[in-house]
Scaffold this motif. Structure first.
Motif, mmCIF file in Angstrom:
data_model
loop_
_atom_site.group_PDB
_atom_site.id
_atom_site.type_symbol
_atom_site.label_atom_id
_atom_site.label_comp_id
_atom_site.label_asym_id
_atom_site.label_seq_id
_atom_site.Cartn_x
_atom_site.Cartn_y
_atom_site.Cartn_z
ATOM 1 N N ALA A 16 0.848 -1.200 0.000
ATOM 2 C CA ALA A 16 0.000 0.000 0.000
ATOM 3 C C ALA A 16 0.881 1.247 0.000
ATOM 4 O O ALA A 16 1.961 1.259 0.600
ATOM 5 N N LEU A 17 0.407 2.268 -0.683
ATOM 6 C CA LEU A 17 1.089 3.565 -0.711
ATOM 7 C C LEU A 17 0.497 4.442 0.390
ATOM 8 O O LEU A 17 -0.734 4.587 0.477
ATOM 9 N N VAL A 18 1.371 4.997 1.219
ATOM 10 C CA VAL A 18 0.912 5.884 2.292
ATOM 11 C C VAL A 18 1.531 7.264 2.067
ATOM 12 O O VAL A 18 2.750 7.438 2.157
ATOM 13 N N ILE A 19 0.685 8.222 1.762
ATOM 14 C CA ILE A 19 1.128 9.591 1.474
ATOM 15 C C ILE A 19 0.855 10.419 2.731
ATOM 16 O O ILE A 19 -0.292 10.541 3.171
ATOM 17 N N VAL A 20 1.932 10.950 3.302
ATOM 18 C CA VAL A 20 1.808 11.641 4.590
ATOM 19 C C VAL A 20 1.698 13.156 4.401
ATOM 20 O O VAL A 20 2.611 13.792 3.840
ATOM 21 N N GLU A 55 -3.716 -1.904 -8.980
ATOM 22 C CA GLU A 55 -4.889 -1.999 -8.094
ATOM 23 C C GLU A 55 -4.503 -2.163 -6.623
ATOM 24 O O GLU A 55 -5.114 -2.935 -5.882
ATOM 25 N N LEU A 56 -3.451 -1.445 -6.237
ATOM 26 C CA LEU A 56 -3.011 -1.483 -4.833
ATOM 27 C C LEU A 56 -3.589 -0.278 -4.089
ATOM 28 O O LEU A 56 -3.879 0.757 -4.692
ATOM 29 N N SER A 57 -3.749 -0.427 -2.804
ATOM 30 C CA SER A 57 -4.417 0.604 -2.009
ATOM 31 C C SER A 57 -3.541 1.837 -1.818
ATOM 32 O O SER A 57 -2.316 1.744 -1.727
ATOM 33 N N ILE A 58 -4.211 2.960 -1.721
ATOM 34 C CA ILE A 58 -3.546 4.248 -1.507
ATOM 35 C C ILE A 58 -4.240 4.966 -0.349
ATOM 36 O O ILE A 58 -5.460 5.094 -0.335
ATOM 37 N N VAL A 59 -3.415 5.376 0.603
ATOM 38 C CA VAL A 59 -3.927 6.097 1.776
ATOM 39 C C VAL A 59 -3.243 7.459 1.836
ATOM 40 O O VAL A 59 -2.038 7.550 1.588
ATOM 41 N N ALA A 60 -4.001 8.496 2.151
ATOM 42 C CA ALA A 60 -3.403 9.819 2.379
ATOM 43 C C ALA A 60 -3.753 10.261 3.796
ATOM 44 O O ALA A 60 -4.931 10.322 4.159
ATOM 45 N N ASP A 101 -10.886 6.792 -4.959
ATOM 46 C CA ASP A 101 -11.107 5.830 -3.873
ATOM 47 C C ASP A 101 -9.999 5.879 -2.811
ATOM 48 O O ASP A 101 -9.874 4.964 -2.003
ATOM 49 N N VAL A 102 -9.210 6.967 -2.798
ATOM 50 C CA VAL A 102 -8.161 7.095 -1.779
ATOM 51 C C VAL A 102 -8.801 7.070 -0.385
ATOM 52 O O VAL A 102 -9.897 7.594 -0.186
ATOM 53 N N VAL A 103 -8.103 6.449 0.539
ATOM 54 C CA VAL A 103 -8.566 6.450 1.938
ATOM 55 C C VAL A 103 -7.889 7.634 2.633
ATOM 56 O O VAL A 103 -6.659 7.729 2.631
ATOM 57 N N ILE A 104 -8.685 8.532 3.169
ATOM 58 C CA ILE A 104 -8.135 9.710 3.844
ATOM 59 C C ILE A 104 -8.216 9.513 5.358
ATOM 60 O O ILE A 104 -9.273 9.155 5.886
ATOM 61 N N VAL A 105 -7.081 9.668 6.008
ATOM 62 C CA VAL A 105 -7.027 9.506 7.463
ATOM 63 C C VAL A 105 -6.615 10.851 8.066
ATOM 64 O O VAL A 105 -5.526 11.362 7.780
ATOM 65 N N SER A 106 -7.483 11.427 8.878
ATOM 66 C CA SER A 106 -7.226 12.727 9.503
ATOM 67 C C SER A 106 -6.654 12.522 10.891
ATOM 68 O O SER A 106 -7.108 11.654 11.629
ATOM 69 N N LYS A 107 -5.664 13.335 11.234
ATOM 70 C CA LYS A 107 -4.997 13.141 12.531
ATOM 71 C C LYS A 107 -4.747 14.457 13.233
ATOM 72 O O LYS A 107 -4.860 15.512 12.615
#
Ligand code: VGL
Ligand code: ZN
Length: 203
Positions: A16-20, A55-60, A101-107
């Motif tokens: 998975a790609l994690v964009i910080v 088709e790999l997951s991407i999270v920002a 379809d990016v998964v956005i995670v707020s912190k």
């Protein structure tokens, strides 16, 4: 590439790609500018294309502070106000091609708690586990704060981590902070790769 073996960075299921925190306020001209932070946008876009193609997951992740957050100087923190929820500065970087379809995670949402890591106080670990992610490819801003903390937590949680060397930039509040952060991450087990490593795979 040691522990990961030759060509082991080749993309495969479970990656998975994690964009910080690639947000306006961390770019030159923003409230907490990371020098040359804008340079990573086209590079991250190239990683996004590679991950989408397989088709790999991407999270920002995004820094998403309330206006009175303790990260801010006037509330006892280190930083000028930045990435305040629902403001322009908190938006993702212009030109960043996040897929629909990016998964956005707020912190760092709780006023009295600083959270540099994308895992701290969020459901990032659960979200990643839900897509079966085992190895994370991490880039974004800033190398010496949120990327560092996110990578340390990822390693402690048992993920394999590839640090995207060409897709990170440091604040470098003290000269050398970024280089020291990279050393710390690699000494803990992160492997450094660049776009070329992924693009020039045999086969
Ligand atoms: C960050 C300082 C304050 C980061 C966030 O995203 O690296 N740095 N808040
Ligand atoms: Zn912040």
């Amino acid at each position: 590439m040691g522990a990961f073996g030759q060509y082991s960075w080749a993309l495969r299921k479970g990656d998975a790609l994690v964009i910080v925190d690639l947000q306006r306020d961390f770019l030159p001209g923003g409230a907490l500018p990371v020098p040359r932070g804008d340079e990573v946008v086209p590079v991250v876009n190239a990683y996004i294309r590679l991950f989408r193609g397989k088709e790999l997951s991407i999270v920002a992740t995004r820094d998403w502070h309330p206006p009175d957050h303790c990260s801010f100087r006037e509330h006892g923190g280190l930083w000028p106000p930045h990435c305040v929820q629902d403001t322009l500065g908190a938006q993702f970087a212009p030109g960043l091609d996040l897929p629909p379809d990016v998964v956005i995670v707020s912190k760092a949402i709780k006023p009295h708690e600083e959270a540099y890591s994308g895992f701290q106080g969020t459901d990032l670990d659960e979200r990643l586990r839900a897509f079966g992610a085992r190895r994370l490819y991490v880039g974004g801003l800033a190398a010496d704060y949120c990327v560092l903390s996110t990578v340390k937590d990822a390693l402690a949680l048992g993920y394999g981590v590839f640090l995207l060397k060409d897709a990170i930039r440091a604040v470098d509040l003290n000269p050398g902070d970024g280089d020291r952060a990279i050393e710390e991450m690699t000494s803990l087990g992160a492997a450094l790769i660049t776009l070329e490593d992924l693009e020039n795979m045999p086969g």
